[in-house]
Scaffold this motif. Structure first.
Motif, mmCIF file in Angstrom:
data_model
loop_
_atom_site.group_PDB
_atom_site.id
_atom_site.type_symbol
_atom_site.label_atom_id
_atom_site.label_comp_id
_atom_site.label_asym_id
_atom_site.label_seq_id
_atom_site.Cartn_x
_atom_site.Cartn_y
_atom_site.Cartn_z
ATOM 1 N N ILE A 9 -6.628 7.052 2.469
ATOM 2 C CA ILE A 9 -7.412 6.422 3.532
ATOM 3 C C ILE A 9 -7.590 7.378 4.705
ATOM 4 O O ILE A 9 -8.699 7.573 5.216
ATOM 5 C CB ILE A 9 -6.733 5.116 3.992
ATOM 6 C CG1 ILE A 9 -6.874 4.033 2.915
ATOM 7 C CG2 ILE A 9 -7.337 4.623 5.312
ATOM 8 C CD1 ILE A 9 -6.103 2.757 3.206
ATOM 9 N N VAL A 10 -6.487 8.001 5.131
ATOM 10 C CA VAL A 10 -6.547 8.917 6.274
ATOM 11 C C VAL A 10 -7.392 10.147 5.928
ATOM 12 O O VAL A 10 -8.141 10.655 6.768
ATOM 13 C CB VAL A 10 -5.128 9.323 6.709
ATOM 14 C CG1 VAL A 10 -5.179 10.409 7.786
ATOM 15 C CG2 VAL A 10 -4.361 8.108 7.226
ATOM 16 N N GLU A 65 -2.283 5.322 1.400
ATOM 17 C CA GLU A 65 -2.404 5.508 2.851
ATOM 18 C C GLU A 65 -2.903 6.916 3.179
ATOM 19 O O GLU A 65 -3.757 7.093 4.060
ATOM 20 C CB GLU A 65 -1.061 5.245 3.511
ATOM 21 C CG GLU A 65 -0.613 3.799 3.414
ATOM 22 C CD GLU A 65 0.790 3.566 3.937
ATOM 23 O OE1 GLU A 65 1.149 2.397 4.145
ATOM 24 O OE2 GLU A 65 1.521 4.560 4.148
ATOM 25 N N THR A 66 -2.381 7.916 2.450
ATOM 26 C CA THR A 66 -2.837 9.300 2.651
ATOM 27 C C THR A 66 -4.308 9.440 2.286
ATOM 28 O O THR A 66 -5.065 10.153 2.957
ATOM 29 C CB THR A 66 -1.992 10.261 1.800
ATOM 30 O OG1 THR A 66 -0.612 10.129 2.167
ATOM 31 C CG2 THR A 66 -2.419 11.708 2.024
ATOM 32 N N ARG A 123 -6.608 -4.148 1.233
ATOM 33 C CA ARG A 123 -5.541 -5.084 0.865
ATOM 34 C C ARG A 123 -6.120 -6.468 0.540
ATOM 35 O O ARG A 123 -5.682 -7.125 -0.395
ATOM 36 C CB ARG A 123 -4.499 -5.165 1.986
ATOM 37 C CG ARG A 123 -3.573 -3.958 2.004
ATOM 38 C CD ARG A 123 -2.368 -4.118 2.893
ATOM 39 N NE ARG A 123 -2.724 -3.992 4.301
ATOM 40 C CZ ARG A 123 -2.560 -4.956 5.196
ATOM 41 N NH1 ARG A 123 -2.067 -6.127 4.852
ATOM 42 N NH2 ARG A 123 -2.902 -4.763 6.457
ATOM 43 N N ALA A 181 2.297 5.223 -0.286
ATOM 44 C CA ALA A 181 2.007 6.380 0.565
ATOM 45 C C ALA A 181 0.767 7.137 0.099
ATOM 46 O O ALA A 181 -0.013 7.637 0.915
ATOM 47 C CB ALA A 181 3.225 7.310 0.605
ATOM 48 N N ASP A 188 -7.722 -0.061 5.542
ATOM 49 C CA ASP A 188 -6.429 -0.601 5.123
ATOM 50 C C ASP A 188 -6.499 -2.122 4.977
ATOM 51 O O ASP A 188 -6.093 -2.690 3.955
ATOM 52 C CB ASP A 188 -5.351 -0.202 6.135
ATOM 53 C CG ASP A 188 -3.990 -0.814 5.808
ATOM 54 O OD1 ASP A 188 -3.491 -0.571 4.698
ATOM 55 O OD2 ASP A 188 -3.452 -1.544 6.658
ATOM 56 N N SER A 207 0.868 -1.168 0.000
ATOM 57 C CA SER A 207 0.000 0.000 0.000
ATOM 58 C C SER A 207 0.908 1.222 0.000
ATOM 59 O O SER A 207 1.581 1.503 0.995
ATOM 60 C CB SER A 207 -0.913 0.001 1.232
ATOM 61 O OG SER A 207 -1.828 1.061 1.189
ATOM 62 N N SER A 254 -9.765 3.731 9.922
ATOM 63 C CA SER A 254 -8.570 3.722 9.060
ATOM 64 C C SER A 254 -8.014 2.316 8.936
ATOM 65 O O SER A 254 -7.650 1.859 7.842
ATOM 66 C CB SER A 254 -7.495 4.654 9.631
ATOM 67 O OG SER A 254 -7.976 5.965 9.774
#
Length: 324
Positions: free
Chosen positions: A230-231, A227-228, A268, A224, A264, A222, A260
């Motif tokens: 998702i947040v 991940e950004t 995945r 960056a 994630d 995953s 969060s």
């Protein structure tokens, strides 16, 4: 047979037993692979229980069913200590496991039991253990709570506390099948009834396939930017005023950090099921509704305007962009 092929076989068997609910079956498999618990909501007769039982038949597992009723006690769920009056160990207490000590635990109509009983599941769902009389008892390595509830019947029910709702990885809604699929349901049930003597069932897929799949999912990348993203989706539920007046008026309380983590883990697992070793924003969007709808609290204005949680999540997905 690879882990992915064995998981696909589980899906195929469950879909053959539960007609027209492919999306729900996929969500159950995602939650299983992500090692989480699922709340399934739908009207009576929409195969909620059948889907869960079909999953247990397709997978090597110990299936437990708890029928939640107003007179249920916490010990009916977790088990308890009994006094031995005869035989070896006479005069001592021995712990007898309750139905929660299974692999796939069906909590049927979970909102029909009071909070004291519902809270008996909290420790099991989060920490995978049960504490009785100061002693901790570990639950099986493969453990999953699959709870069902009816969205329309409110009389004689007890709404789930927020702390328990947050412990469900996904909140899945099941709807009516299409007309064409309902014809297939008629044919399937008629065939089962006419069969009389059950044919020998196929051997279930072994549990180690689940653990092997989880090991592969742990290596799904995953980046960056994902991940950004998702947040940012979670932040939009907490600071809706930054994303327009509509969201500000609709949202009262946003998602916790478990939101969060859920996005994630499920994204995945979704990417792995699609045959990829990396997560795309499309994977996050695919699981967003099921991971977030039970973690949001709507304002009075949204309820009065007939705005649902899925409408709010749709707006969040529109407003939040993927970072370049």
């Amino acid at each position: 047979m690879s882990a992915r092929e064995q998981i696909a076989e589980i899906q195929r068997r469950v879909n053959a037993s539960v007609i027209g609910q492919e999306r729900v079956v996929e969500r159950l498999v995602i939650a299983l692979l992500a090692n989480g618990n699922v709340l399934i909501e739908g009207l009576p007769g929409l195969a909620k229980t059948r889907a869960i039982k079909s999953l247990s038949k397709a997978l090597e597992s110990e299936f437990s069913r708890i029928q939640f009723t107003p007179d249920l006690l916490p010990s009916d769920v977790t088990g308890g200590e009994i006094y031995l009056s005869q035989g070896a160990g006479a005069g001592t207490f021995q712990f007898r496991q309750g139905p929660v000590f299974g692999n796939l635990v069906l909590a049927d109509e979970i909102n029909r039991a009071p909070a004291k009983v519902q809270s008996a599941l909290l420790e099991a769902m989060e920490e995978r253990q049960v504490t009785v009389s100061g002693k901790r008892y570990k639950l099986p390595a493969l453990f999953m709570v699959l709870a069902t509830q009816n969205p329309i019947e409110q009389e004689g029910t007890y709404p789930l506390p927020e702390a328990q709702m947050d412990r469900f990885l996904m909140h899945v809604r099941i709807d009516y099948p299409s007309d064409a699929n309902e014809v297939k349901v008629l044919q399937l049930v008629r065939g089962e009834e006419a069969q009389g003597v059950e044919t020998a069932p196929l051997p279930p897929v072994e549990q180690r396939a689940i653990f092997a799949a989880r090991g592969e999912i742990d290596h799904v990348k995953s980046v960056a930017a994902v991940e950004t993203y998702i947040v940012a989706l979670i932040a939009a539920t907490r600071r809706p005023s930054e994303y327009g007046d509509q969201l500000k008026d609709w949202l009262s309380i946003g998602a916790s950090p478990r939101g969060s983590l859920a996005l994630d883990r499920c994204s995945r697992a979704h990417a792995w099921l699609q045959g990829r070793d990396h997560v795309l924003p499309e994977d996050v969007r695919a699981v967003s509704h099921d991971c977030l709808r039970h973690r949001l609290t709507l304002s009075y204005e949204a309820t009065a305007a007939g705005v649902g949680k899925d409408d709010v999540i749709d707006e969040i997905l529109k407003q939040v962009a993927v970072a370049a």
